[in-house]
Design a protein around this motif. Structure first.
Motif, short mmCIF file in Angstrom:
data_model
loop_
_atom_site.label_atom_id
_atom_site.label_comp_id
_atom_site.label_asym_id
_atom_site.label_seq_id
_atom_site.Cartn_x
_atom_site.Cartn_y
_atom_site.Cartn_z
N VAL A 1 8.90 -1.11 -8.88
CA VAL A 1 7.45 -1.14 -9.03
C VAL A 1 6.77 -1.20 -7.67
O VAL A 1 5.77 -0.51 -7.43
CB VAL A 1 7.03 -2.33 -9.91
CG1 VAL A 1 5.54 -2.57 -9.86
CG2 VAL A 1 7.49 -2.11 -11.33
N GLN A 2 7.30 -1.99 -6.78
CA GLN A 2 6.72 -2.08 -5.44
C GLN A 2 6.81 -0.74 -4.71
O GLN A 2 5.86 -0.32 -4.05
CB GLN A 2 7.41 -3.18 -4.64
CG GLN A 2 7.05 -4.56 -5.16
CD GLN A 2 7.94 -5.66 -4.60
OE1 GLN A 2 8.95 -5.40 -3.97
NE2 GLN A 2 7.55 -6.90 -4.86
N GLY B 1 4.36 1.72 -6.36
CA GLY B 1 2.99 1.30 -6.12
C GLY B 1 2.44 1.69 -4.76
O GLY B 1 1.24 1.60 -4.52
N ARG B 2 3.28 2.18 -3.89
CA ARG B 2 2.83 2.62 -2.57
C ARG B 2 2.12 3.97 -2.63
O ARG B 2 1.47 4.37 -1.66
CB ARG B 2 4.01 2.69 -1.61
CG ARG B 2 4.63 1.34 -1.35
CD ARG B 2 5.69 1.32 -0.31
NE ARG B 2 6.43 2.57 -0.16
CZ ARG B 2 7.39 2.74 0.72
NH1 ARG B 2 7.73 1.76 1.53
NH2 ARG B 2 8.02 3.88 0.80
N ALA C 1 1.85 0.04 -13.72
CA ALA C 1 3.29 -0.21 -13.65
C ALA C 1 3.76 -0.61 -15.03
O ALA C 1 3.14 -1.45 -15.68
CB ALA C 1 3.58 -1.33 -12.65
N SER D 1 3.44 -6.61 -8.65
CA SER D 1 2.39 -5.65 -8.33
C SER D 1 1.03 -6.12 -8.86
O SER D 1 0.96 -6.90 -9.80
CB SER D 1 2.75 -4.31 -8.99
OG SER D 1 1.69 -3.40 -8.88
N LEU E 1 -1.00 -3.79 -9.97
CA LEU E 1 -1.34 -2.71 -10.88
C LEU E 1 -1.43 -3.21 -12.32
O LEU E 1 -0.75 -4.18 -12.68
CB LEU E 1 -0.27 -1.61 -10.82
CG LEU E 1 -0.15 -0.85 -9.50
CD1 LEU E 1 1.11 0.02 -9.49
CD2 LEU E 1 -1.39 -0.01 -9.27
#
Length: 112
Positions: free
Chosen positions: A11-12, A15-16, A23, A44, A46
């Motif tokens: 997820v990280q 998320g970029r 997510a 995250s 998100l």
């Protein structure tokens, strides 16, 4: 995730990218959903998406789905996902229209 990467790390990484707007996880055991939501929320900022399956498992020997002895209550489960921080909720494999109706009712009650 299935290939071994920790969910939080996946997820990280995703998320970029600016086009990623949420997510989530889908098609996993219903019993894991609250922990999945919490894990995603910690990893995250998100919005969190959660679409578990009913908990049924496919038996390739008999070529059919085997359902848990006790049917899942998607309404109660969805309320718990929302309380844990999920933003988008639903169901994946072996969820039926009646299950999704319970999810919709839980969302409506949560938004009230």
């Amino acid at each position: 995730i299935s290939e071994g990467l920790p969910l939080a790390e996946a997820v990280q990484e995703a998320g970029r990218y600016p086009q990623v707007f949420a997510a989530g996880a889908n098609c996993f055991k219903l019993a894991w959903a609250v922990d999945v939501v919490k894990n995603l929320r910690q990893a995250s900022q998100l919005p969190v998406v959660v679409y578990p399956n009913s908990g049924a498992e496919y038996d390739p020997a008999v070529k059919e789905w085997v359902y848990p002895a006790e049917a899942a209550d998607f309404g109660q489960a969805a309320a718990e996902w929302l309380q844990a921080g999920a933003s988008l909720v639903g169901g994946c494999c072996t969820t039926m229209p009646a299950d999704i109706a319970k999810v919709a009712a839980a969302v409506k009650a949560f938004q009230a």
